[in-house]
Enzyme design. Sequence first.
Site, mmCIF file in Angstrom:
data_model
loop_
_atom_site.group_PDB
_atom_site.id
_atom_site.type_symbol
_atom_site.label_atom_id
_atom_site.label_comp_id
_atom_site.label_asym_id
_atom_site.label_seq_id
_atom_site.Cartn_x
_atom_site.Cartn_y
_atom_site.Cartn_z
ATOM 1 C CG ASP A 209 -2.050 -1.123 1.259
ATOM 2 O OD1 ASP A 209 -2.086 -1.870 0.307
ATOM 3 O OD2 ASP A 209 -2.743 -1.149 2.127
ATOM 4 C CG ASP B 270 -12.688 -1.840 -1.611
ATOM 5 O OD1 ASP B 270 -12.158 -2.680 -1.583
ATOM 6 O OD2 ASP B 270 -12.555 -0.781 -2.316
#
Length: 240
Positions: free
Chosen positions: A8, A129
């Site tokens: 990330d 998500d």
Amino acid sequence: MILYPAIDLKDGQCVRLLRGAMEAATVFNDDPAAQAEAFVSAGCEWVHLVDLNGAFAGRAVNAAAVEAILARVSVPCQLGGGIRDMAAIEAWLGKGLARVILGTVAVRDPALVKAAARAFPGRVAVGVDARAGMVAVEGWAENTDISALDLARRFEDAGVAALIYTDIDRDGAMQGPNVEATAALARGVSIPVIASGGVSSLDDLRALKACGAPLDGAISGRALYDGRIDLAEAVALLRG
């Protein structure tokens, strides 16, 4: 099943967040390309990349870091975060990404996702998500009234390569994945599903593998950095 180690990216660094909160970032490496190389040396077959700044900005922000990773490693990489139009999709795939992950735009403009999946077979994934089962967009900052399963089913016949299902409340929390919800989603569609969020031990991976649904793989981040999961051992477990 495939293990996807996660990188990330925030401000050019390799970080992990807690439940998607940018202010709760822990920096693990200031050289993301070196981190990717370490994952490949340990035996990973894919690398999962997220441009965290890009997810909020709606455009590529950590492009230099992603390009450095692509130049350093030979395994396929997939990228999500801020990819919102066909030009960005084409540009990233042209730079050597194996797969782009479309999240916010899957809600805002599903026709674009379907067009991209037709134009680039096998190279477009959808990020699903969810917070309490409902989809969140714009870097998880905005909740919608669309369920994870309803979003996934919109792309059932679109030629999407995979669904990446993230339980936001589990992400970075080291409390284990939502096996039940992940399995339910995988059983509800024919698209391959990749589990994400909360994978923190080999037992978590075993639980996903034994859930009874045909999962394509699992993403892990913090547990790999913390040493709670040995990457080589995890790869061997999921291959077996």
